[in-house]
Design a protein around this motif. Structure first.
Motif, mmCIF file in Angstrom:
data_model
loop_
_atom_site.group_PDB
_atom_site.id
_atom_site.type_symbol
_atom_site.label_atom_id
_atom_site.label_comp_id
_atom_site.label_asym_id
_atom_site.label_seq_id
_atom_site.Cartn_x
_atom_site.Cartn_y
_atom_site.Cartn_z
ATOM 1 N N ASN A 2 0.826 -1.202 0.000
ATOM 2 C CA ASN A 2 0.000 0.000 0.000
ATOM 3 C C ASN A 2 0.866 1.261 0.000
ATOM 4 O O ASN A 2 1.929 1.289 0.598
ATOM 5 C CB ASN A 2 -0.888 0.035 1.251
ATOM 6 C CG ASN A 2 -1.869 -1.103 1.294
ATOM 7 O OD1 ASN A 2 -2.241 -1.637 0.270
ATOM 8 N ND2 ASN A 2 -2.285 -1.468 2.487
ATOM 9 N N GLU A 3 0.391 2.306 -0.659
ATOM 10 C CA GLU A 3 1.067 3.599 -0.618
ATOM 11 C C GLU A 3 0.858 4.216 0.765
ATOM 12 O O GLU A 3 -0.228 4.091 1.345
ATOM 13 C CB GLU A 3 0.494 4.537 -1.687
ATOM 14 C CG GLU A 3 0.865 4.158 -3.094
ATOM 15 C CD GLU A 3 2.359 4.261 -3.347
ATOM 16 O OE1 GLU A 3 2.986 5.253 -2.920
ATOM 17 O OE2 GLU A 3 2.907 3.343 -3.965
ATOM 18 N N PRO A 4 1.876 4.894 1.321
ATOM 19 C CA PRO A 4 1.705 5.542 2.621
ATOM 20 C C PRO A 4 0.582 6.566 2.586
ATOM 21 O O PRO A 4 0.446 7.326 1.628
ATOM 22 C CB PRO A 4 3.045 6.229 2.861
ATOM 23 C CG PRO A 4 4.011 5.523 1.976
ATOM 24 C CD PRO A 4 3.209 5.046 0.790
ATOM 25 N N ARG A 5 -0.260 6.552 3.620
ATOM 26 C CA ARG A 5 -1.368 7.494 3.719
ATOM 27 C C ARG A 5 -0.908 8.710 4.523
ATOM 28 O O ARG A 5 -0.212 8.568 5.517
ATOM 29 C CB ARG A 5 -2.537 6.802 4.433
ATOM 30 C CG ARG A 5 -3.836 7.565 4.322
ATOM 31 C CD ARG A 5 -4.992 6.733 4.779
ATOM 32 N NE ARG A 5 -5.055 6.792 6.236
ATOM 33 C CZ ARG A 5 -5.594 5.859 7.001
ATOM 34 N NH1 ARG A 5 -6.107 4.787 6.473
ATOM 35 N NH2 ARG A 5 -5.636 5.999 8.293
ATOM 36 N N ALA A 6 -1.281 9.903 4.080
ATOM 37 C CA ALA A 6 -0.929 11.126 4.805
ATOM 38 C C ALA A 6 -1.594 11.117 6.178
ATOM 39 O O ALA A 6 -2.717 10.644 6.324
ATOM 40 C CB ALA A 6 -1.379 12.343 4.011
ATOM 41 N N HIS A 7 -0.866 11.635 7.159
ATOM 42 C CA HIS A 7 -1.437 11.650 8.505
ATOM 43 C C HIS A 7 -2.427 12.800 8.668
ATOM 44 O O HIS A 7 -2.298 13.850 8.064
ATOM 45 C CB HIS A 7 -0.350 11.685 9.584
ATOM 46 C CG HIS A 7 0.634 12.812 9.469
ATOM 47 N ND1 HIS A 7 0.384 14.058 9.962
ATOM 48 C CD2 HIS A 7 1.862 12.852 8.910
ATOM 49 C CE1 HIS A 7 1.422 14.839 9.737
ATOM 50 N NE2 HIS A 7 2.335 14.115 9.087
ATOM 51 N N LYS A 8 -3.440 12.548 9.488
ATOM 52 C CA LYS A 8 -4.545 13.481 9.705
ATOM 53 C C LYS A 8 -4.238 14.466 10.843
ATOM 54 O O LYS A 8 -4.706 15.594 10.836
ATOM 55 C CB LYS A 8 -5.793 12.664 10.030
ATOM 56 C CG LYS A 8 -7.068 13.426 10.165
ATOM 57 C CD LYS A 8 -8.231 12.450 10.365
ATOM 58 C CE LYS A 8 -9.551 13.136 10.473
ATOM 59 N NZ LYS A 8 -10.657 12.178 10.627
ATOM 60 N N TYR A 9 -3.473 14.017 11.837
ATOM 61 C CA TYR A 9 -3.150 14.825 13.015
ATOM 62 C C TYR A 9 -1.654 15.062 13.069
ATOM 63 O O TYR A 9 -0.869 14.254 12.575
ATOM 64 C CB TYR A 9 -3.610 14.124 14.295
ATOM 65 C CG TYR A 9 -5.066 13.728 14.252
ATOM 66 C CD1 TYR A 9 -6.066 14.693 14.350
ATOM 67 C CD2 TYR A 9 -5.446 12.407 14.080
ATOM 68 C CE1 TYR A 9 -7.403 14.337 14.286
ATOM 69 C CE2 TYR A 9 -6.779 12.037 14.025
ATOM 70 C CZ TYR A 9 -7.749 13.016 14.124
ATOM 71 O OH TYR A 9 -9.067 12.662 14.055
ATOM 72 N N GLY A 10 -1.248 16.166 13.678
ATOM 73 C CA GLY A 10 0.164 16.505 13.761
ATOM 74 C C GLY A 10 0.669 16.587 15.183
ATOM 75 O O GLY A 10 -0.102 16.605 16.150
ATOM 76 N N TRP A 11 1.973 16.638 15.304
ATOM 77 C CA TRP A 11 2.639 16.745 16.588
ATOM 78 C C TRP A 11 2.107 17.961 17.347
ATOM 79 O O TRP A 11 1.936 19.037 16.782
ATOM 80 C CB TRP A 11 4.151 16.871 16.371
ATOM 81 C CG TRP A 11 4.927 16.985 17.633
ATOM 82 C CD1 TRP A 11 5.386 15.965 18.400
ATOM 83 C CD2 TRP A 11 5.343 18.184 18.277
ATOM 84 N NE1 TRP A 11 6.055 16.446 19.491
ATOM 85 C CE2 TRP A 11 6.038 17.823 19.441
ATOM 86 C CE3 TRP A 11 5.169 19.531 18.000
ATOM 87 C CZ2 TRP A 11 6.578 18.756 20.318
ATOM 88 C CZ3 TRP A 11 5.703 20.460 18.881
ATOM 89 C CH2 TRP A 11 6.399 20.065 20.025
ATOM 90 N N GLY A 12 1.799 17.777 18.629
ATOM 91 C CA GLY A 12 1.326 18.862 19.476
ATOM 92 C C GLY A 12 -0.161 19.133 19.378
ATOM 93 O O GLY A 12 -0.696 19.963 20.115
ATOM 94 N N GLN A 13 -0.852 18.440 18.494
ATOM 95 C CA GLN A 13 -2.285 18.675 18.303
ATOM 96 C C GLN A 13 -3.078 18.034 19.441
ATOM 97 O O GLN A 13 -2.789 16.934 19.890
ATOM 98 C CB GLN A 13 -2.731 18.110 16.969
ATOM 99 C CG GLN A 13 -4.078 18.617 16.525
ATOM 100 C CD GLN A 13 -4.282 18.406 15.028
ATOM 101 O OE1 GLN A 13 -3.558 17.669 14.375
ATOM 102 N NE2 GLN A 13 -5.280 19.077 14.491
ATOM 103 N N CYS A 14 -4.111 18.738 19.900
ATOM 104 C CA CYS A 14 -4.979 18.256 20.966
ATOM 105 C C CYS A 14 -6.038 17.334 20.358
ATOM 106 O O CYS A 14 -6.709 17.708 19.402
ATOM 107 C CB CYS A 14 -5.627 19.433 21.677
ATOM 108 S SG CYS A 14 -6.476 18.967 23.194
ATOM 109 N N VAL A 15 -6.140 16.121 20.901
ATOM 110 C CA VAL A 15 -7.103 15.135 20.414
ATOM 111 C C VAL A 15 -7.884 14.561 21.593
ATOM 112 O O VAL A 15 -7.568 14.823 22.750
ATOM 113 C CB VAL A 15 -6.397 13.982 19.638
ATOM 114 C CG1 VAL A 15 -5.767 14.498 18.358
ATOM 115 C CG2 VAL A 15 -5.377 13.269 20.499
#
Length: 79
Positions: A2-15
């Motif tokens: 599979n091709e790598p999927r772009a990430h939805k959340y980033g470093w430091g993001q509140c989840v």
């Protein structure tokens, strides 16, 4: 492969945990299948990685209370 999927959340993001998160055995200080984080608990993304076999993003999230858990996108949402 599979091709790598772009990430939805980033470093430091509140989840927030969208589901209860249980120990899959990766937390040796807790018994297997123990509840680690309750649904609705807020946390912060501390690292973004990629699952090698499936090329899907994996997020290391530090939840309120200090529990750090590896999460998939289906398990977390924006806080």
């Amino acid at each position: 492969m599979n091709e790598p999927r772009a990430h939805k959340y980033g470093w430091g993001q509140c989840v927030v945990a969208d589901v209860d998160l249980f120990n899959d055995g990766s937390h040796p200080q807790h018994i297997k299948d123990a509840l680690l984080v309750e649904s609705g608990t807020k946390g912060e993304v501390t690292q973004v990685g990629m699952h090698v076999d499936t090329n899907t993003p994996v997020y290391l999230v530090e939840f309120f209370g200090g529990c750090v858990v590896g999460c998939l996108e289906e398990e977390i949402g924006l806080a």
